[in-house]
Write a protein that holds these residues in place. Structure first.
Motif, short mmCIF file in Angstrom:
data_model
loop_
_atom_site.label_atom_id
_atom_site.label_comp_id
_atom_site.label_asym_id
_atom_site.label_seq_id
_atom_site.Cartn_x
_atom_site.Cartn_y
_atom_site.Cartn_z
N HIS A 447 0.82 -1.22 0.00
CA HIS A 447 0.00 0.00 0.00
C HIS A 447 0.86 1.27 0.00
N CYS A 448 1.94 1.23 -0.76
CA CYS A 448 2.75 2.45 -0.89
C CYS A 448 2.91 2.88 -2.34
N TYR A 449 2.32 2.14 -3.26
CA TYR A 449 2.46 2.46 -4.68
C TYR A 449 1.88 3.84 -5.00
N ASP A 450 0.71 4.14 -4.45
CA ASP A 450 0.02 5.39 -4.81
C ASP A 450 0.82 6.61 -4.39
N PHE A 451 1.31 6.63 -3.14
CA PHE A 451 2.04 7.83 -2.73
C PHE A 451 3.41 7.92 -3.40
N ILE A 452 3.97 6.78 -3.78
CA ILE A 452 5.25 6.81 -4.51
C ILE A 452 5.05 7.49 -5.87
N MET A 453 3.96 7.16 -6.53
CA MET A 453 3.70 7.72 -7.86
C MET A 453 3.33 9.19 -7.82
N GLU A 454 3.04 9.71 -6.62
CA GLU A 454 2.78 11.15 -6.49
C GLU A 454 4.07 11.96 -6.55
N PHE A 455 5.19 11.32 -6.29
CA PHE A 455 6.47 12.02 -6.43
C PHE A 455 6.78 12.24 -7.91
N GLU A 456 7.47 13.31 -8.20
CA GLU A 456 7.78 13.66 -9.59
C GLU A 456 8.56 12.55 -10.29
N ASN A 457 9.49 11.94 -9.58
CA ASN A 457 10.33 10.90 -10.18
C ASN A 457 9.90 9.48 -9.81
N GLY A 458 8.75 9.36 -9.15
CA GLY A 458 8.21 8.04 -8.84
C GLY A 458 9.19 7.17 -8.09
N PHE A 459 9.43 5.96 -8.59
CA PHE A 459 10.31 5.02 -7.93
C PHE A 459 11.78 5.43 -8.02
N ASP A 460 12.09 6.41 -8.85
CA ASP A 460 13.46 6.91 -8.96
C ASP A 460 13.72 8.08 -8.02
N THR A 461 12.77 8.37 -7.15
CA THR A 461 12.93 9.47 -6.19
C THR A 461 13.98 9.12 -5.14
N ILE A 462 14.91 10.04 -4.91
CA ILE A 462 15.88 9.88 -3.84
C ILE A 462 15.21 10.33 -2.54
N ILE A 463 15.17 9.44 -1.57
CA ILE A 463 14.37 9.73 -0.39
C ILE A 463 15.16 10.29 0.79
N GLY A 464 16.45 10.45 0.64
CA GLY A 464 17.23 11.04 1.72
C GLY A 464 17.64 10.01 2.75
N GLU A 465 18.74 10.31 3.44
CA GLU A 465 19.26 9.37 4.42
C GLU A 465 18.25 9.12 5.53
N GLY A 466 18.03 7.84 5.84
CA GLY A 466 17.09 7.48 6.89
C GLY A 466 15.64 7.65 6.48
N GLY A 467 15.40 7.98 5.20
CA GLY A 467 14.02 8.21 4.77
C GLY A 467 13.48 9.54 5.28
N SER A 468 14.37 10.54 5.38
CA SER A 468 14.02 11.82 5.99
C SER A 468 12.93 12.58 5.24
N SER A 469 12.74 12.28 3.96
CA SER A 469 11.74 13.02 3.17
C SER A 469 10.37 12.36 3.23
N LEU A 470 10.23 11.28 3.98
CA LEU A 470 8.95 10.56 4.07
C LEU A 470 8.38 10.67 5.47
N SER A 471 7.06 10.51 5.57
CA SER A 471 6.44 10.42 6.88
C SER A 471 6.75 9.05 7.49
N GLY A 472 6.49 8.92 8.80
CA GLY A 472 6.76 7.66 9.46
C GLY A 472 5.98 6.52 8.85
#
Length: 577
Positions: A447-472
């Motif tokens: 259940h993370c496909y939808d919010f991943i596709m909301e990013f401009e680069n989708g699955f190629d999005t760099i999420i930052g160390e520790g996942g800092s750009s994502l919610s918990g």
């Protein structure tokens, strides 16, 4: 002094032949540099004796340019070889450190700070990478040229040659003094650099706490003090050698003057032709230039030695027994049999016994600090038990190769760690050869496909160390997708939904359902509705198993579990977790 070369060879292991090649090329280059001296001697002699001819000029320049061409080629080959050795060794050592730490008991990481490990992988490896071969090549080249020129001087004039020999003796005496002083301060520098890395990481990682408690000035002060301390140590390192290097320069320059004086005296006395006297002047300058070049890098040898010793210390850290068998479990049932475990001297588990059947869900509950997470860590063999045994499919987990055991287990932690990489690479971290289609399918199940596709680069999005750009909740679902990709038959959840909001919890519960289908599941969960549906509940208290059973069975008995259920809204100090 020269023992450092042997120590470096032992340090780099299989690359020692490349290092020897680099030394050989450096020496060979120095030999071809002599062509310049021979060519100059021929030209000067011909001019002085009025015998300069076109053939002499051509022959001299042919020798000079031939020597320069070969020396330049060898210099390029030497530079390439030393670059390969330096960067190659550093890369291999970083990989070795990572591979070794994988099999070190997790208790090591609670005793060793992240800063110390980071400093070893950065500062110490950089010291090897950027200075080892360069320093050794410069030292070897300077010393080789010094010896060659000394031999030439001895061949031309014994008296002047002996002055050159005296210069070499004094040079080595001063090297010994530099070596001794270097040993005194280099260890302190390595320790100070490590401390600075630790304090920097602590300052950056704790920034949220610093701000929330308005401790900015206080923490700034501590951080700045560490920087100031590092500056003083590095300054002292340099100033320690300044008087010695000054002495070295003074002595070599004085001996150069002595050679000049002797050359002129020998010429005046009629014992030396003028062209030889002129060559003595030129060669003496070249001799001491090369010796000063060699001496300028000697203070780096001890620093290099301490860096190598520090890196080797990581390899000396005892690892768990990983020499098990490459066997497949007959089933995925798990059993604890009289298990004891302590952190250092503090006992955490005491004679723990229970069984988990294959393809069932087991919830582990109990007060905070009772040993729940320790149990799951022991199943995954992040530590080894002090006594008793843990079995998988009826065999002691120590019978399995550690990599084989880990292939059977996926862990979803409460505190998710994602790497500073693309979402796709984070999801397929445990299965690097997975296709994009497989990654997307796992993301849909989690259940993370939808919010991943909301990013401009989708699955190629760099999420930052520790996942800092994502919610918990988003980070947690990506970690579940990662576990889905691995598709291990045993799943361990360590409070996977403890810190997420209700909206994310619903999605995570759906993701967990997709992950745990037909799996052996062990979960630490504080939400009652999750625990109530488990096939088995294990109640842990003070490192012992207080009770096991289903929800209904445990509610019929007095004890910790029923007390918690009856008073859960008022309970403090522990939670089902």
């Amino acid at each position: 002094m020269f023992t450092i070369f042997k120590e470096f060879e032992n340090f780099i292991g299989e690359d020692k032949n490349k290092f020897r090649k680099t030394i050989f090329l450096s020496v060979l280059e120095s030999l071809f540099q002599v062509a310049k001296i021979i060519a100059m001697y021929m030209i000067i002699r011909a001019i002085i004796e009025n015998q300069l001819t076109v053939s002499t000029i051509l022959y001299s320049f042919l020798i000079m340019f031939g020597g320069i061409a070969v020396a330049t080629y060898l210099k390029a080959q030497t530079s390439m070889a030393q670059t390969e050795v330096g960067y190659g060794v550093a890369a291999e050592k970083r990989i070795e450190i990572g591979d070794h730490l994988k099999y070190v008991p997790m208790g090591f990481f609670s005793r060793k700070s992240l800063g110390e490990i980071s400093s070893i992988a950065t500062n110490n490896c950089n010291s090897v990478q950027e200075t080892a071969t360069i320093v050794m090549m410069q030292f070897t080249s300077g010393l080789t040229n010094g010896f060659i020129i000394t031999l030439l001087l001895l061949a031309f004039n014994l008296k002047i040659g002996m002055v050159s020999v005296l210069a070499l003796i004094i040079f080595f005496l001063i090297l010994g003094l530099i070596n001794k002083k270097s040993e005194e301060v280099s260890k302190e520098k390595v320790a100070c650099d490590t401390s600075l890395v630790e304090k920097t990481l602590e300052y950056v990682q704790g920034m949220q706490i610093v701000k929330s408690f308005n401790l900015k000035d206080n923490r700034d002060s501590e951080y700045l003090q560490e920087i100031e301390k590092n500056k003083k140590v590095n300054t002292r390192l340099e100033t320690t050698f300044l008087p010695i290097i000054f002495l070295q320069t003074l002595v070599t320059r004085t001996l150069a003057v002595v050679i000049i004086y002797l050359s002129i005296s020998e010429y005046i006395a009629g014992n030396m032709p003028v062209y030889e006297a002129i060559m003595m002047l030129i060669v003496s300058y070249m001799l001491f230039t090369h010796l000063e070049t060699a001496g300028a890098f000697v203070n780096m040898f001890k620093l290099l030695k301490f860096s190598m010793d520090t890196i080797n210390e990581v390899g000396d850290i005892p690892v768990m027994d990983i020499d098990g068998q490459n066997i497949i479990p007959e089933n995925r049932s798990i059993a604890f049999k009289h298990v004891d475990f302590s952190y250092d001297k503090r006992k955490i588990l005491d004679d723990v016994n229970f069984n988990i059947k294959e393809n069932t869900t087991t919830a582990i509950v109990g007060p905070s600090g009772s040993g729940k997470t320790t149990i799951t860590n022991l199943i995954a063999r992040f530590w080894d038990v002090d006594a008793g045994e843990i079995t998988l499919g009826g065999r002691n987990i120590k019978d399995y190769k550690l990599d084989v055991l880990w292939d059977n287990i996926s862990v979803v932690f409460q505190d998710v760690y994602l790497f500073n990489d693309t979402i796709e690479n984070n999801i397929k971290f445990g299965t690097p050869n997975a296709t994009r289609e497989e990654v997307e399918e796992a993301a849909k199940k989690a259940h993370c496909y939808d919010f991943i596709m909301e990013f401009e680069n989708g699955f190629d999005t760099i999420i930052g160390e520790g996942g800092s750009s994502l919610s918990g909740g988003e980070a947690q679902r990506i970690s579940i997708a990662r576990a889905i990709m691995k598709d291990a038959p045993i799943i361990i959840f360590d409070e996977a939904t403890a810190n997420v909001d209700p909206e994310n919890e619903k999605a995570i519960q759906e993701a967990i359902k997709a992950l745990t289908n037909k799996k052996t599941v062990i979960m630490i969960a504080h939400r009652l509705k999750t625990v109530m549906n488990a096939d088995q509940i294990i109640v842990v208290k003070a490192g012992k198993i207080e009770a096991t059973g289903k929800h209904e069975e445990l509610m019929q008995k007095e004890g910790t579990y029923r007390d918690f259920v009856n008073m859960r809204e008022h309970t403090i100090g522990w939670k089902i977790a």
